[in-house]
Scaffold this active site. Structure first.
Site, mmCIF file in Angstrom:
data_model
loop_
_atom_site.group_PDB
_atom_site.id
_atom_site.type_symbol
_atom_site.label_atom_id
_atom_site.label_comp_id
_atom_site.label_asym_id
_atom_site.label_seq_id
_atom_site.Cartn_x
_atom_site.Cartn_y
_atom_site.Cartn_z
ATOM 1 N N HIS A 1 0.848 -1.188 0.000
ATOM 2 C CA HIS A 1 0.000 0.000 0.000
ATOM 3 C C HIS A 1 0.881 1.235 0.000
ATOM 4 O O HIS A 1 2.093 1.158 0.173
ATOM 5 C CB HIS A 1 -0.924 0.017 1.220
ATOM 6 C CG HIS A 1 -0.190 0.085 2.534
ATOM 7 N ND1 HIS A 1 0.522 -0.979 3.036
ATOM 8 C CD2 HIS A 1 -0.033 1.087 3.432
ATOM 9 C CE1 HIS A 1 1.081 -0.637 4.178
ATOM 10 N NE2 HIS A 1 0.759 0.625 4.446
ATOM 11 N N ALA A 2 0.261 2.383 -0.177
ATOM 12 C CA ALA A 2 0.922 3.673 -0.067
ATOM 13 C C ALA A 2 -0.078 4.653 0.523
ATOM 14 O O ALA A 2 -1.220 4.283 0.828
ATOM 15 C CB ALA A 2 1.419 4.148 -1.432
#
Length: 285
Positions: A68-69
């Site tokens: 994820h970011a």
């Protein structure tokens, strides 16, 4: 809040994917979110950059990476993808490598996916369900397990459990786990305690760990005495003085440094037994 089955459509599930390395594994998960309209290609690059900047803290359990970011314009809608690799790859994590499963998350904010994270934490922490997910022959059957539906082969597949034991190679009954010990007596109720769960962005692995910790607190009957807040590294430094302890990965612990409060390292974010032991150490019970 949306459920796991809503954020992770069948079209975002791929099995037996081949990847040359961890970047290829994240790219495969990112492509699925692009194909299902959750993100642009830029978000895949952001997920890779997150690991390059913060290290392999996204490898939250043995064999499992949670890519994820931060929320960004590259996220078109909150969504997820699921990539089971044909051959494991190394992410550089000292205890949880190699990785065979990459689950990716794209979040527009920090709240819409909290229910899905709670479901995912329970699913991966339950040995029967984890085994069913690993053995599912098609995306459709894997999605049915995620949704808690019985498989076409019979009722043996496990639905998400209300409590969980750690998924170990030898099974949940091989040795007594710390979580099976007597629940500690209630703490003094003269103040509400806070524990921070910390990751690089505050929307992914920290939420995952928060849900595992809350399972243990529920089991102990301590939920009304302790509040758990998921946060990112920058915010955690400012909030540390409010907390009894901070729980995080080894990589993020190094980034945090000395914040004036105990920083406890969790290796397996799906293990209620490991979190139980850390909580007992924190409160000396």
């Amino acid at each position: 809040m949306e459920d796991l089955k809503d954020l992770l459509p069948v079209a975002a599930v791929r099995l037996d994917v081949r990847a040359a390395d961890w970047r290829g594994a994240i790219a495969a998960a990112g492509r699925l979110m692009v194909e299902t309209g959750a993100t642009t290609d830029e978000y895949t690059r952001e997920m890779v950059a997150n690991v390059e900047e913060n290290g392999p803290y996204i490898v939250i359990a043995p064999g499992v990476a949670f890519a994820h970011a931060r929320p960004s314009p590259a996220v078109l809608s909150t969504g997820m993808s699921w990539v089971r690799l044909a051959e494991p790859v190394e992410f550089g994590h000292e205890s949880n490598d190699p990785v065979t499963l990459v689950v990716a998350l794209a979040a527009q904010d920090s709240s819409a996916h909290t229910s899905a994270m709670a479901s995912l934490a329970r699913l991966l922490g339950d040995p029967g369900t984890a085994a069913a997910l690993a053995a599912a022959p098609t995306p459709e059957e894997l999605h049915a397990v995620l949704a808690g539906e019985p498989s076409e082969d019979g009722p043996e597949e496990s639905a998400p459990a209300t409590t969980s034991e750690p998924a170990t190679a030898s099974g949940p009954s091989a040795t007594p786990e710390p979580a099976t010990a007597a629940e500690p007596a209630e703490p003094r109720a003269d103040s509400l305690h806070k524990i921070l769960t910390v990751c690089g962005n505050g929307v992914g692995t920290s939420l995952f760990l928060k849900n595992t910790l809350e399972q243990v607190l529920d089991r102990w009957g301590w939920s009304r005495f302790i509040t758990v807040e998921a946060t990112d590294t920058i915010s955690a430094k400012g909030k540390a003085s409010e907390a009894v302890a901070l729980l995080t990965s080894r990589e993020i612990a190094r980034t945090l440094g000395d914040v004036g409060r105990p920083v406890k390292v969790i290796q397996d974010f799906t293990s209620t037994a490991e979190v139980d032991a850390v909580l007992r150490d924190t409160y000396d019970v």
